[in-house]
Every structure is written in structure tokens, then in C-alpha cells.
Design a protein around this motif. Structure first.
Motif, mmCIF file in Angstrom:
data_model
loop_
_atom_site.group_PDB
_atom_site.id
_atom_site.type_symbol
_atom_site.label_atom_id
_atom_site.label_comp_id
_atom_site.label_asym_id
_atom_site.label_seq_id
_atom_site.Cartn_x
_atom_site.Cartn_y
_atom_site.Cartn_z
ATOM 1 N N SER A 1 3.623 -51.327 16.105
ATOM 2 C CA SER A 1 3.310 -51.997 17.366
ATOM 3 C C SER A 1 3.062 -50.932 18.426
ATOM 4 C CB SER A 1 4.456 -52.919 17.800
ATOM 5 O OG SER A 1 5.662 -52.185 17.957
ATOM 6 N N ALA A 2 2.362 -51.316 19.485
ATOM 7 C CA ALA A 2 2.002 -50.361 20.533
ATOM 8 C C ALA A 2 3.239 -49.833 21.246
ATOM 9 C CB ALA A 2 1.060 -51.016 21.533
ATOM 10 N N LEU A 3 3.260 -48.532 21.483
ATOM 11 C CA LEU A 3 4.281 -47.900 22.310
ATOM 12 C C LEU A 3 3.682 -47.723 23.698
ATOM 13 C CD1 LEU A 3 6.981 -46.383 22.715
ATOM 14 C CD2 LEU A 3 5.828 -44.325 21.878
ATOM 15 N N ALA A 4 4.346 -48.280 24.720
ATOM 16 C CA ALA A 4 3.791 -48.314 26.080
ATOM 17 C C ALA A 4 2.423 -49.000 26.012
ATOM 18 C CB ALA A 4 3.721 -46.919 26.671
ATOM 19 N N ASN A 5 1.363 -48.355 26.535
ATOM 20 C CA ASN A 5 0.052 -49.016 26.476
ATOM 21 C C ASN A 5 -0.666 -48.777 25.154
ATOM 22 O OD1 ASN A 5 -0.686 -46.357 26.732
ATOM 23 N ND2 ASN A 5 -2.284 -46.721 28.248
ATOM 24 N N GLY A 6 -0.039 -48.001 24.258
ATOM 25 C CA GLY A 6 -0.562 -47.855 22.907
ATOM 26 C C GLY A 6 -1.440 -46.650 22.651
ATOM 27 N N TYR A 7 -1.811 -45.884 23.684
ATOM 28 C CA TYR A 7 -2.691 -44.741 23.440
ATOM 29 C C TYR A 7 -2.713 -43.792 24.627
ATOM 30 C CZ TYR A 7 -6.030 -47.087 26.540
ATOM 31 O OH TYR A 7 -6.627 -47.683 27.624
ATOM 32 N N VAL A 8 -3.208 -42.581 24.358
ATOM 33 C CA VAL A 8 -3.557 -41.619 25.401
ATOM 34 C C VAL A 8 -4.977 -41.146 25.115
ATOM 35 C CG1 VAL A 8 -1.249 -40.820 26.032
ATOM 36 C CG2 VAL A 8 -2.398 -39.827 24.044
ATOM 37 N N LYS A 9 -5.674 -40.716 26.152
ATOM 38 C CA LYS A 9 -7.075 -40.340 26.007
ATOM 39 C C LYS A 9 -7.243 -38.832 25.825
ATOM 40 C CE LYS A 9 -9.021 -44.144 28.751
ATOM 41 N NZ LYS A 9 -9.881 -44.485 29.926
ATOM 42 N N THR A 10 -8.332 -38.483 25.132
ATOM 43 C CA THR A 10 -8.765 -37.092 25.064
ATOM 44 C C THR A 10 -10.097 -36.982 25.806
ATOM 45 O OG1 THR A 10 -10.047 -37.335 23.020
ATOM 46 C CG2 THR A 10 -7.689 -36.852 22.796
ATOM 47 N N GLU A 11 -10.655 -35.785 25.843
ATOM 48 C CA GLU A 11 -11.962 -35.581 26.462
ATOM 49 C C GLU A 11 -13.000 -36.485 25.809
ATOM 50 O OE1 GLU A 11 -14.750 -33.644 29.028
ATOM 51 O OE2 GLU A 11 -12.551 -33.521 28.965
ATOM 52 N N ALA A 12 -13.871 -37.084 26.616
ATOM 53 C CA ALA A 12 -14.904 -37.974 26.089
ATOM 54 C C ALA A 12 -15.785 -37.236 25.087
ATOM 55 C CB ALA A 12 -15.758 -38.515 27.233
ATOM 56 N N GLY A 13 -15.980 -37.839 23.920
ATOM 57 C CA GLY A 13 -16.821 -37.251 22.893
ATOM 58 C C GLY A 13 -16.144 -36.194 22.045
ATOM 59 N N ASN A 14 -14.852 -35.941 22.278
ATOM 60 C CA ASN A 14 -14.160 -34.914 21.494
ATOM 61 C C ASN A 14 -13.920 -35.375 20.060
ATOM 62 O OD1 ASN A 14 -12.956 -32.317 21.308
ATOM 63 N ND2 ASN A 14 -10.926 -33.252 21.438
ATOM 64 N N GLY A 15 -13.693 -36.682 19.872
ATOM 65 C CA GLY A 15 -13.500 -37.216 18.526
ATOM 66 C C GLY A 15 -12.175 -36.819 17.913
ATOM 67 N N PRO A 16 -11.036 -37.292 18.451
ATOM 68 C CA PRO A 16 -9.715 -36.894 17.949
ATOM 69 C C PRO A 16 -9.588 -37.104 16.441
ATOM 70 C CG PRO A 16 -9.514 -38.308 19.874
ATOM 71 C CD PRO A 16 -10.951 -38.318 19.493
ATOM 72 N N ARG A 17 -9.224 -36.042 15.741
ATOM 73 C CA ARG A 17 -9.166 -36.083 14.283
ATOM 74 C C ARG A 17 -7.716 -35.925 13.815
ATOM 75 N NH1 ARG A 17 -12.702 -35.202 9.674
ATOM 76 N NH2 ARG A 17 -11.637 -34.002 8.048
ATOM 77 N N HIS A 18 -7.303 -34.721 13.468
ATOM 78 C CA HIS A 18 -5.951 -34.508 12.953
ATOM 79 C C HIS A 18 -5.005 -34.061 14.062
ATOM 80 C CE1 HIS A 18 -7.347 -33.827 8.509
ATOM 81 N NE2 HIS A 18 -7.716 -34.992 9.008
ATOM 82 N N SER A 19 -3.720 -34.366 13.868
ATOM 83 C CA SER A 19 -2.682 -34.002 14.833
ATOM 84 C C SER A 19 -1.526 -33.315 14.125
ATOM 85 C CB SER A 19 -2.147 -35.250 15.558
ATOM 86 O OG SER A 19 -3.162 -35.940 16.245
ATOM 87 N N VAL A 20 -0.756 -32.561 14.903
ATOM 88 C CA VAL A 20 0.460 -31.939 14.386
ATOM 89 C C VAL A 20 1.504 -31.943 15.496
ATOM 90 C CG1 VAL A 20 -0.257 -29.584 15.021
ATOM 91 C CG2 VAL A 20 1.396 -29.923 13.168
#
Length: 371
Positions: A188-207
Motif C-alpha cells: 500500500s502507498a506510504l504517504a503519497n506513495g512516491y517521490v519524483k526524479t528529474e523529468a525524463g531521467n527514467g528511474p531504474r535501479h535503486s540501492v
């Protein structure tokens, strides 16, 4: 003469048994061949040795380890879609298949929680994340017990050390989703469910950093590394951005999404994977068009990144992994005939190539098991 012969016999036996005594094993999925290559990694020299290949039963791509490192999981992305599990022989590195289940979607990324309860899969094509329960014997239980619609092109999912929060790299929406993971596997969503990255960056993998204070995400199309701070509830807030380090040198244009059948001769940013050394001192990202890995020093106080350098590696490096002691890095290349091993300088973080071993077709995911 007799003593010399005995000594030679003992030396030969030791040489032959070296792979069996190795404590570090490397597994690389080979999508075109439908196999998982098994290697030993010499803990003293970093040398790789191919042990053999295990049939996976289709186009095998992402892999993940169980919390106790006794089981290896992989997603088959050709039809019929499957999730497969193997038991790892910690003495020889051999894989023994323990089961397979139908997958609810095609997953370019799978992961497990540290509590050993769940396996999660992110589906780029299905715009969804699924959660599967793991049995006590390590087998995957289907159908999925949790599901969350992500928006366009979910490309990764990881879970925090507490097993309570999941983070999804949502390439098509320029968002990193933040989700609650319940004890029953529901999302389920935590707070509003997301944070944004730079437009067009295309978030892929995270660590996540070892102390769980920060999350770093690499954008596939912009190559920007976005740093987020985590609060006690697991909510993220953006701290800063680190630009792609190789775009200028290799004259790379901004990237595009690459659906099936994609064709473009323009050299473009095509970042893929991201990992931290276990001590959190160094962070590395791969970029496939330039076939490079780039390293950064991590500030222990605020988590900010300082560029160390970039190094040529296997052609089109989709995946790499770092040993538990942080001494060695192993990289595969989707268009490389070898898998390479690299020494990580403990002081500078610089990479030095130390070994290689044969690789199969479309080698795309690296997983390391060590004591």
C-alpha cells in the motif's frame, strides 16, 4: 624420489580441489542460452573460473538470493512465464532445482526481504509489482499474495532491512514509489506513495545505504543518480542529484525508452545497474552504450557522492555485483563473450581488472554467494 613423488601428488590434489574449496561462487544468467553460468571467485586473487552451466528452462534474466543465501531464484521471461528456485550447494556451487511456479507477469527485476518471507517482482510490461510468499524450505508459493499497480514501466523493487518498506523504480513516470509491505505481503502507498526524479531521467535501479539513511536511484535515460533521505517511517525526500559522468566523453545523447523492437543508431545514455560496497564507502553505476562502470566516494556524514573515475568493462554491462567483503566486483555484458572480475581499491575505490572467464549469450544478471 619417493618423497618427491608424494609431494607432487599432494600438490596436484590441492590444485584439482581448489574450486571445491572456494567459498565464493558467482552466478550469471545467460538469457539467449537459457542457462545460469556457475563460477568460482578466488578470494585472494579475484580470478574467475567457470564451473559449468545449469539449464534454467527459458529466457532467464533477473536473479535473487534467499535471506540465508541457501537458495537462488530466477525469473523466466519467455513463455510460459515462470519463477524458478534452486538449492545452492555451498561446498561446490552446484544448483539443484527445488521448484517452479507460474509467474503472474514478466519481471525484469526480482528481490527478497531479509526476513525470508517474500519474493517481489517488478513488471515493466505489466506496470505492476507482485509479492510471493516463500515457504520455510525456500520454495516460492503461488499465486502472489500482494499486488500494486505502479504506473508505466516498473523496473525494480527493493525492500528495506526491516522488511516493512518497498521501493520501486518506475521508469515511465519519473517516480520512485514508496510502499508499505505488510506482514501478509500486501502493498500500500506510504504517504503519497512516491517521490519524483528529474523529468525524463527514467528511474531504474535503486540501492539503500547500509545504515538505511539514504536511497540512491540511477536513471536509465538521463543517467542521473538521485539521492533521497529516508525518515524513520521510510518516507523519502530528495537530497540531491549527480549527473551522468560519461555522457560528455562518449558523446551520448539523452536516452529513450527501449520497448521491444527499439532501433536507434544515435549513441544515447543507457544506464542500468547501481550498487554500494557493503561498508557504504563506494557506489558504482553501469552505463551500457559506453560499456563503462563509474565509481563514487560516499560522504559518511551526508551521503553525497564525489566522482572517483570511470572504467571500461564488459560490452553492454546490464548487471554487476560486489562481494560481501567489498574487495571484488564482477561484471557481465549482454554482448560480451566473457564475464570480468575487478579489484576494488580499499582506499581510493578505483577498479582494476584482474580476471575473466567465458560467458554465454546475453549474460545479463550477476549474483554472488560468499561466506
Amino acid at each position: 624420489m619417493k618423497k618427491a613423488l608424494q609431494a607432487a601428488t599432494i600438490l596436484a590434489a590441492m590444485t584439482l580441489s581448489t574450486p571445491l574449496l572456494a567459498k565464493t561462487f558467482v552466478y550469471v544468467s545467460e538469457a539467449d542460452d537459457g542457462t545460469i553460468a556457475r563460477y568460482t571467485l578466488n578470494d585472494q586473487t579475484g580470478a574467475l573460473q567457470l564451473l559449468g552451466r545449469t539449464p534454467a528452462g527459458g529466457k532467464v534474466m533477473p536473479m535473487a538470493l534467499s535471506a540465508d543465501s541457501q537458495h537462488l531464484y530466477a525469473a523466466i521471461r519467455s513463455k510460459p512465464l515462470k519463477l524458478v528456485s534452486w538449492h545452492i550447494d555451498r561446498a561446490t556451487g552446484d544448483l539443484s532445482k527445488t521448484g517452479e511456479v507460474a509467474a503472474a507477469a514478466s519481471y525484469p527485476y526480482i528481490s527478497t526481504d531479509k526476513q525470508g518471507h517474500f519474493l517481489l517482482g517488478a513488471s515493466y510490461d505489466g506496470d505492476v509489482v507482485h509479492v510471493y510468499r516463500l515457504a520455510k524450505d525456500g520454495k516460492i508459493i503461488a499465486p502472489a499474495v500482494g499486488s500494486y499497480k505502479t504506473g508505466h514501466a516498473a523496473h525494480s523493487v527493493i525492500v528495506d532491512d526491516a522488511g516493512q518498506t518497498a521501493y520501486v523504480g518506475n521508469l515511465g513516470t519519473d517516480r520512485v514509489l514508496q510502499l508499505k509491505l505488510s506482514s501478509e505481503g500486501e502493498l500500500s502507498a506510504l504517504a503519497n506513495g512516491y517521490v519524483k526524479t528529474e523529468a525524463g531521467n527514467g528511474p531504474r535501479h535503486s540501492v539503500l545505504s547500509p545504515d538505511q539513511r539514504y536511497l540512491y536511484n540511477v536513471g536509465e535515460m538521463g543517467g542521473i543518480i538521485t539521492q533521497f533521505r529516508r525518515n524513520e517511517q521510510g518516507e523519502l525526500s530528495k537530497v540531491g542529484e549527480t549527473p551522468n559522468a560519461v555522457a560528455a566523453e562518449y558523446k551520448l545523447q539523452h536516452g529513450h525508452e527501449r520497448p521491444a523492437g527499439y532501433s536507434d543508431t544515435t549513441p544515447r545514455i543507457w544506464s542500468a545497474d547501481i550498487h554500494l560496497t557493503p561498508n557504504g564507502h563506494f557506489l558504482y553505476v553501469s552505463e551500457r552504450t559506453s560499456s563503462t562502470l563509474t565509481g563514487y566516494r560516499v560522504n559518511s556524514a551526508d551521503g553525497k557522492l564525489t566522482l572517483i573515475g570511470s572504467w571500461p568493462v564488459e560490452k553492454q554491462p546490464r548487471s554487476f555485483a560486489i562481494t560481501q567483503d567489498g574487495r571484488w566486483l564482477v561484471a557481465s555484458g549482454e554482448k560480451s563473450q566473457v564475464t570480468g572480475s575487478y579489484d576494488i581499491d580499499a582506499e581510493s575505490g578505483a577498479l582494476k581488472r584482474v580476471g575473466e572467464a567465458p560467458a554465454g549469450g546475453d549474460a545479463n544478471w550477476v549474483t554472488i554467494v560468499s561466506d
